[in-house]
Design a protein around this motif. Sequence first.
Motif, PDB file in Angstrom:
ATOM      1  N   ILE A 177      75.391  74.123  78.002  1.00 16.18           N
ATOM      2  CA  ILE A 177      74.476  73.068  78.429  1.00 16.18           C
ATOM      3  C   ILE A 177      73.261  73.688  79.122  1.00 16.18           C
ATOM      4  CG2 ILE A 177      74.242  71.095  80.034  1.00 16.18           C
ATOM      5  CD1 ILE A 177      77.336  70.684  79.595  1.00 16.18           C
ATOM      6  N   GLY A 178      72.097  73.103  78.878  1.00 17.64           N
ATOM      7  CA  GLY A 178      70.901  73.536  79.611  1.00 17.64           C
ATOM      8  C   GLY A 178      69.795  74.008  78.692  1.00 17.64           C
ATOM      9  N   ASP A 179      68.590  73.608  79.033  1.00 21.27           N
ATOM     10  CA  ASP A 179      67.398  73.969  78.269  1.00 21.27           C
ATOM     11  C   ASP A 179      67.292  75.483  78.082  1.00 21.27           C
ATOM     12  OD1 ASP A 179      64.833  72.905  77.189  1.00 21.27           O
ATOM     13  OD2 ASP A 179      63.991  74.273  78.666  1.00 21.27           O
ATOM     14  N   SER A 226      64.961  68.791  80.089  1.00 21.13           N
ATOM     15  CA  SER A 226      63.957  69.833  79.855  1.00 21.13           C
ATOM     16  C   SER A 226      63.401  70.292  81.205  1.00 21.13           C
ATOM     17  CB  SER A 226      62.849  69.304  78.952  1.00 21.13           C
ATOM     18  OG  SER A 226      62.267  68.167  79.542  1.00 21.13           O
ATOM     19  N   LEU A 227      62.644  71.358  81.157  1.00 22.84           N
ATOM     20  CA  LEU A 227      62.123  71.925  82.415  1.00 22.84           C
ATOM     21  C   LEU A 227      60.636  71.636  82.577  1.00 22.84           C
ATOM     22  CD1 LEU A 227      64.837  73.358  82.458  1.00 22.84           C
ATOM     23  CD2 LEU A 227      63.653  75.470  82.972  1.00 22.84           C
ATOM     24  N   PRO A 228      60.196  71.454  83.814  1.00 19.02           N
ATOM     25  CA  PRO A 228      58.767  71.189  84.001  1.00 19.02           C
ATOM     26  C   PRO A 228      57.895  72.385  83.676  1.00 19.02           C
ATOM     27  CG  PRO A 228      59.914  71.274  86.116  1.00 19.02           C
ATOM     28  CD  PRO A 228      60.940  71.488  85.059  1.00 19.02           C
ATOM     29  N   GLY A 229      56.644  72.099  83.302  1.00 22.65           N
ATOM     30  CA  GLY A 229      55.658  73.161  83.146  1.00 22.65           C
ATOM     31  C   GLY A 229      54.771  73.162  84.380  1.00 22.65           C
ATOM     32  N   ARG A 230      53.495  73.482  84.202  1.00 22.08           N
ATOM     33  CA  ARG A 230      52.564  73.416  85.324  1.00 22.08           C
ATOM     34  C   ARG A 230      52.264  71.964  85.654  1.00 22.08           C
ATOM     35  NH1 ARG A 230      50.273  78.139  87.025  1.00 22.08           N
ATOM     36  NH2 ARG A 230      51.196  79.791  85.821  1.00 22.08           N
ATOM     37  N   TYR A 231      51.964  71.700  86.914  1.00 18.15           N
ATOM     38  CA  TYR A 231      51.832  70.303  87.330  1.00 18.15           C
ATOM     39  C   TYR A 231      50.710  69.596  86.593  1.00 18.15           C
ATOM     40  CZ  TYR A 231      47.847  71.633  90.197  1.00 18.15           C
ATOM     41  OH  TYR A 231      46.629  72.091  90.616  1.00 18.15           O
ATOM     42  N   ASP A 239      49.860  70.277  83.443  1.00 12.87           N
ATOM     43  CA  ASP A 239      50.131  70.181  82.001  1.00 12.87           C
ATOM     44  C   ASP A 239      50.746  68.823  81.690  1.00 12.87           C
ATOM     45  OD1 ASP A 239      49.329  72.717  81.532  1.00 12.87           O
ATOM     46  OD2 ASP A 239      51.341  73.580  81.507  1.00 12.87           O
ATOM     47  N   ALA A 240      50.777  68.482  80.414  1.00 17.29           N
ATOM     48  CA  ALA A 240      51.526  67.295  80.016  1.00 17.29           C
ATOM     49  C   ALA A 240      52.959  67.506  80.485  1.00 17.29           C
ATOM     50  CB  ALA A 240      51.482  67.181  78.507  1.00 17.29           C
ATOM     51  N   PRO A 241      53.566  66.517  81.166  1.00 18.48           N
ATOM     52  CA  PRO A 241      54.888  66.747  81.754  1.00 18.48           C
ATOM     53  C   PRO A 241      55.932  67.085  80.698  1.00 18.48           C
ATOM     54  CG  PRO A 241      54.198  64.457  81.974  1.00 18.48           C
ATOM     55  CD  PRO A 241      53.035  65.197  81.417  1.00 18.48           C
ATOM     56  N   ARG A 242      56.729  68.143  81.036  1.00 20.63           N
ATOM     57  CA  ARG A 242      57.797  68.514  80.117  1.00 20.63           C
ATOM     58  C   ARG A 242      59.095  67.849  80.551  1.00 20.63           C
ATOM     59  NH1 ARG A 242      58.076  74.943  79.401  1.00 20.63           N
ATOM     60  NH2 ARG A 242      60.074  74.314  78.570  1.00 20.63           N
ATOM     61  N   ASN A 243      59.046  67.135  81.697  1.00 21.01           N
ATOM     62  CA  ASN A 243      60.324  66.644  82.208  1.00 21.01           C
ATOM     63  C   ASN A 243      60.206  65.190  82.648  1.00 21.01           C
ATOM     64  OD1 ASN A 243      58.714  66.931  84.476  1.00 21.01           O
ATOM     65  ND2 ASN A 243      60.492  67.204  85.756  1.00 21.01           N
ATOM     66  N   ALA A 244      61.255  64.728  83.338  1.00 19.40           N
ATOM     67  CA  ALA A 244      61.269  63.430  84.004  1.00 19.40           C
ATOM     68  C   ALA A 244      60.948  62.284  83.059  1.00 19.40           C
ATOM     69  CB  ALA A 244      60.294  63.428  85.180  1.00 19.40           C
ATOM     70  N   THR A 245      61.351  62.406  81.853  1.00 24.71           N
ATOM     71  CA  THR A 245      61.211  61.283  80.942  1.00 24.71           C
ATOM     72  C   THR A 245      62.566  60.595  80.871  1.00 24.71           C
ATOM     73  OG1 THR A 245      61.874  62.602  79.081  1.00 24.71           O
ATOM     74  CG2 THR A 245      59.534  62.537  79.533  1.00 24.71           C
ATOM     75  N   ALA A 246      62.566  59.429  80.251  1.00 22.92           N
ATOM     76  CA  ALA A 246      63.810  58.696  80.090  1.00 22.92           C
ATOM     77  C   ALA A 246      64.827  59.552  79.332  1.00 22.92           C
ATOM     78  CB  ALA A 246      63.539  57.410  79.337  1.00 22.92           C
ATOM     79  N   ASP A 247      64.321  60.374  78.425  1.00 25.41           N
ATOM     80  CA  ASP A 247      65.181  61.260  77.633  1.00 25.41           C
ATOM     81  C   ASP A 247      66.135  62.071  78.476  1.00 25.41           C
ATOM     82  OD1 ASP A 247      63.676  60.600  75.603  1.00 25.41           O
ATOM     83  OD2 ASP A 247      63.035  62.644  75.052  1.00 25.41           O
ATOM     84  N   ILE A 272      61.802  76.313  95.974  1.00 22.89           N
ATOM     85  CA  ILE A 272      62.610  77.293  95.231  1.00 22.89           C
ATOM     86  C   ILE A 272      63.953  76.694  94.821  1.00 22.89           C
ATOM     87  CG2 ILE A 272      61.444  79.277  96.252  1.00 22.89           C
ATOM     88  CD1 ILE A 272      64.118  79.604  97.945  1.00 22.89           C
ATOM     89  N   GLU A 273      64.062  75.378  94.936  1.00 25.45           N
ATOM     90  CA  GLU A 273      65.255  74.700  94.438  1.00 25.45           C
ATOM     91  C   GLU A 273      65.168  74.666  92.904  1.00 25.45           C
ATOM     92  OE1 GLU A 273      63.568  73.774  97.180  1.00 25.45           O
ATOM     93  OE2 GLU A 273      65.175  74.079  98.639  1.00 25.45           O
ATOM     94  N   LEU A 274      66.232  74.200  92.257  1.00 26.06           N
ATOM     95  CA  LEU A 274      66.219  74.134  90.790  1.00 26.06           C
ATOM     96  C   LEU A 274      65.143  73.179  90.321  1.00 26.06           C
ATOM     97  CD1 LEU A 274      70.029  73.955  89.960  1.00 26.06           C
ATOM     98  CD2 LEU A 274      68.474  75.859  89.471  1.00 26.06           C
ATOM     99  N   PRO A 275      64.272  73.605  89.414  1.00 22.04           N
ATOM    100  CA  PRO A 275      63.205  72.703  88.955  1.00 22.04           C
ATOM    101  C   PRO A 275      63.717  71.565  88.070  1.00 22.04           C
ATOM    102  CG  PRO A 275      62.848  74.966  88.185  1.00 22.04           C
ATOM    103  CD  PRO A 275      64.190  74.938  88.819  1.00 22.04           C
ATOM    104  N   GLY A 276      62.954  70.497  88.055  1.00 21.69           N
ATOM    105  CA  GLY A 276      63.261  69.356  87.182  1.00 21.69           C
ATOM    106  C   GLY A 276      64.535  68.655  87.603  1.00 21.69           C
ATOM    107  N   LEU A 277      65.276  68.183  86.618  1.00 30.17           N
ATOM    108  CA  LEU A 277      66.484  67.406  86.903  1.00 30.17           C
ATOM    109  C   LEU A 277      67.751  68.252  86.827  1.00 30.17           C
ATOM    110  CD1 LEU A 277      65.662  64.118  84.945  1.00 30.17           C
ATOM    111  CD2 LEU A 277      65.183  64.690  87.325  1.00 30.17           C
ATOM    112  N   GLN A 278      67.586  69.570  86.941  1.00 29.01           N
ATOM    113  CA  GLN A 278      68.754  70.433  86.735  1.00 29.01           C
ATOM    114  C   GLN A 278      69.843  70.248  87.791  1.00 29.01           C
ATOM    115  OE1 GLN A 278      67.613  74.463  84.750  1.00 29.01           O
ATOM    116  NE2 GLN A 278      66.052  74.019  86.251  1.00 29.01           N
ATOM    117  N   GLN A 279      69.427  69.913  89.023  1.00 31.30           N
ATOM    118  CA  GLN A 279      70.439  69.689  90.057  1.00 31.30           C
ATOM    119  C   GLN A 279      71.303  68.478  89.695  1.00 31.30           C
ATOM    120  OE1 GLN A 279      71.196  71.716  92.606  1.00 31.30           O
ATOM    121  NE2 GLN A 279      72.861  70.318  93.192  1.00 31.30           N
TER     122      GLN A 279
END
Length: 751
Positions: A388-390, A435-440, A442-450, A488-495
């Motif tokens: 599991i994991g991007d 998915s993991l975030p990119g630069r703030y 950039d078009a968001p790579r994360n935090a979508t309903a997906d 420095i916590e886990l980026p995106g929704l990984q936690q």
Amino acid sequence: MTNKNEPIEKKITSLMAKMTLEEKIGQLTQYGGGLDKNGEEDIRKGKVGSLLSLAGSGAQIRDRVNQLQHIAVEESRQHIPLIIGHDVIHGCRTTFPIPLGIAASFDPQCAESASRIAATEARASGIHWTFAPMIDIARDARWGRMAEGCGEDPYLNSVMGAAMVKGFQGKDLAGQDAVAACAKHFTAYGAAEAGRDYDTADISKSTLYNVYLYPYIAAVEAGMQTVMPSFNEIGGIPMSCHKELLTGWLKKKMGFDGYAVSDANAVYELVNHGVAATRSDAARLALSAGMDMDMGSNCFRDTLAELVKSGDIKMSQINEAVRRVLRVKFRLGLFDHPYTDPTLLAKVERTPQSIAEARRIAQKSLVLLKNQDGLLPLAKDTKFIAVIGDLAGDAGSMLGTWAALGRSSDAVSILDGVKKAVSVDTVVTYTQGCSLPGRYFDAPRNATADNTDGIAKAVEAAQKADVAIVVLGEHAGMNGEASSRSEIELPGLQQQLVEAVCAVGKPVVVVLVNGRALAIPWIAEHVPAVLDSWHAGDEAGSAVADVLFGDYNPAGRLPVTFPKSTGFCPMYYNRKNAGRPVGSHPVFSVGYMDTEYAPVYPYGYGLSYTSFEYGKLSVDPKTADLSADIHVAVDVKNTGSRAGEEVVQLYLQDVVSLPTRPVKELKRFERIMLQPGQTKRVKFTLSSRDIAYFDDYGDAVIQPGLFKVWVGGDSVSGLQGEFTLANGAGNAKTETEDGKHNTGYVGGVEK
Ligand code: NOJ
């Protein structure tokens, strides 16, 4: 043409006697590699001495370099070859673990070997010079460039940095398998306020000499040919014009006789720093401080001639810089062999041996952080494994922040590594989770309903599996230059992802992929097995699988402290005690009121599939003269049932000293292999050079008194011993004793 048998300095003198001022300035000018016809014409006119970062494959770079070299050598008046630079940091075509991962091996042979292979591939690709090793001390995990160096400790950085210099430069710098090394970024770049890349560093002289400059001593001694001053300022003086450190300390005091190249556009940036009003001012300040080559700002090219005419720059200053640049070109053999043999690359690029070495070094870099109830190694015939994991499927991220000529198509993802390792009957499923975030911006790579959906799918996969391998952390773009993070916590929704997977109740193994220390307190507490893999290069997936399924017994150690949260940054083990040391009082002592001040994982920490016991520590002599060698020895026994390696670490404390000294400092380490039941006596010798510290003039000092040593498997455990040094005849006086600056020689630190 120059005479082959003349010594280099004579050749330089006769060559320089024929050079015009413009041609001399040309040697101090570096262009980017994407040259148009005008750029080629500049080479022909002798206006360019160096190029950096040519694009393309090794073969394409080589062919283009040979073409441009032809212009320089055959069509320019002085026939001076170009020197071609490239960021070959942790591999050229074959990609090894990021330097932080190589540091985690605590094995300088790994650093030297990776750099040797990188140099061989680079030189065959027409590259003569690498901008490595990076020996920036990184104490603040927010700083994105933590990935590129050897972590928080000055000694580990010096040992690894020296090994990299040796690896890059080889036995013979003029050989067709060697490149000139460039120690960077000089200095205190990692001390940027709050870990923001490029930002101001304001540190004491004591910290400067004992922490940030310390690894440069070893790099100079290892023969580094070039140095790159850093983007930052220290206490008001930008490093691009820091005369005291660049000319005073590095060139004069340390005897560095190669050249200094600015960081990209950094000469011009003296205007932004606010120390120069114009480009000409910037060039004057930089050159006068000891900057020899201008990377890309063209301030030298455009203004130095005028500055010489006006008398603001002396011809002798230009000559000194040119001599340094030419010296390195001669040492590299470029005058004798300006071209790259086109048959070489096919013989040395990505050979089976270099791939095998990439796997071996990746294995060595892995750090086992937790293994509750011996969950690892996993059985290869486990029926159902959910990966599991991007990052598990992200082969490109395995290459880390500097891929040089590396290709994601060469890299083994962790998912593929697992698939290849297991039995034919094992079913391996893969779910991205989130998915993991990119630069703030950039078009968001994360935090979508997906992602919520993705987490639900991951939970489902874990439910069906016997074990879940959850790969978490940072993609390659989250580390390196301009990639500082405010958390420095886990980026995106990984936690959320890992918590949801753990809630299923199946055994979970977390594999971290990261270029910095991460704050993972929840994982450390709740996940039974955790393996840190950094960005482990081409063979990342294979090496991770080797550890997960027990073909390799891990022994890597953390080269950085893992703090509990971002608020702990900067956090490092070799801190000062303060008047109210950590833990000395329940309330009135160093720390925070809302949480205990302790790392999640300390510096030097790492587990094995076997266990080790330390005994019979001896320290000899117990009382000695200031200049004496101290011999420390310890028995290390493999008390488990399989062979394994242990990283034996020696830490030192100068117990009473003014100025204060750190609570502990790493002074020696050795990675040893022990068979089950085997005991080895590990012996270390500390010379006065190891025991000394630097005063505010950069001179080595030893103060008499009590010293403690610890020998163990990390920075918080180990057997403790002590010795006392007393003043005797011929010993250096200390600053505190006679109130005067100590200029005495102690233990060979000064040249
Ligand atoms: C900027 C980086 O700071 C430095 O590390 C690198 O070597 C140069 N660019 C050249 O790419």
